[in-house]
Design a protein around this motif. Structure first.
Motif, PDB file in Angstrom:
ATOM      1  N   ASP A   1     -48.153 -72.485 -41.851  1.00 51.03           N
ATOM      2  CA  ASP A   1     -47.578 -71.146 -41.953  1.00 51.03           C
ATOM      3  C   ASP A   1     -48.510 -70.162 -41.260  1.00 51.03           C
ATOM      4  N   ASP A   2     -47.971 -69.031 -40.820  1.00 51.58           N
ATOM      5  CA  ASP A   2     -48.757 -68.017 -40.113  1.00 51.58           C
ATOM      6  C   ASP A   2     -49.611 -67.246 -41.111  1.00 51.58           C
ATOM      7  N   THR A   3     -50.691 -67.893 -41.542  1.00 51.25           N
ATOM      8  CA  THR A   3     -51.670 -67.292 -42.455  1.00 51.25           C
ATOM      9  C   THR A   3     -53.060 -67.656 -41.953  1.00 51.25           C
TER      10      THR A   3
ATOM     11  N   PHE B   1     -39.852 -69.063 -36.335  1.00 53.61           N
ATOM     12  CA  PHE B   1     -39.395 -68.700 -37.667  1.00 53.61           C
ATOM     13  C   PHE B   1     -38.770 -69.920 -38.316  1.00 53.61           C
ATOM     14  N   ASP B   2     -39.230 -70.249 -39.524  1.00 54.74           N
ATOM     15  CA  ASP B   2     -38.681 -71.354 -40.307  1.00 54.74           C
ATOM     16  C   ASP B   2     -37.661 -70.768 -41.278  1.00 54.74           C
ATOM     17  N   ALA B   3     -36.400 -70.952 -40.967  1.00 55.58           N
ATOM     18  CA  ALA B   3     -35.337 -70.361 -41.784  1.00 55.58           C
ATOM     19  C   ALA B   3     -35.325 -70.917 -43.207  1.00 55.58           C
ATOM     20  N   ALA B   4     -35.745 -72.161 -43.367  1.00 57.35           N
ATOM     21  CA  ALA B   4     -35.733 -72.779 -44.698  1.00 57.35           C
ATOM     22  C   ALA B   4     -36.727 -72.108 -45.641  1.00 57.35           C
ATOM     23  N   THR B   5     -37.884 -71.731 -45.112  1.00 60.62           N
ATOM     24  CA  THR B   5     -38.921 -71.107 -45.954  1.00 60.62           C
ATOM     25  C   THR B   5     -39.000 -69.599 -45.766  1.00 60.62           C
ATOM     26  N   GLN B   6     -38.265 -69.083 -44.775  1.00 57.79           N
ATOM     27  CA  GLN B   6     -38.296 -67.647 -44.459  1.00 57.79           C
ATOM     28  C   GLN B   6     -39.685 -67.188 -44.041  1.00 57.79           C
TER      29      GLN B   6
END
Length: 68
Positions: free
Chosen positions: A10-12, A37-42
């Motif tokens: 994730d972008d963290t 963008f990962d639509a499943a995890t938003q």
């Protein structure tokens, strides 16, 4: 052998730490990072390819790339 890995997260800051750890272990950046963008995890996801030349190791599918 030349080893290849694709690091994702994730972008963290966890992504930055994952890439920094690989660099500190002798891996080199390969190409530009990618974001999607990962639509499943938003959430936004990041990816960065890294490569490393490893002397004395012959590639097999059983090689644990993260341990090189």
């Amino acid at each position: 052998m030349k080893a290849y890995r694709l690091l994702t997260e994730d972008d963290t800051s966890a992504f930055c730490h994952k890439v920094s750890e690989a660099l500190s272990k002798g891996w080199d950046l390969y190409g530009d990072p990618s974001y999607a963008f990962d639509a499943a995890t938003q959430k936004m996801r990041c990816a960065q390819a890294v490569v490393k030349e490893v002397v004395g190791v012959e590639y097999t599918p059983e090689v644990k790339l993260g341990r090189l």
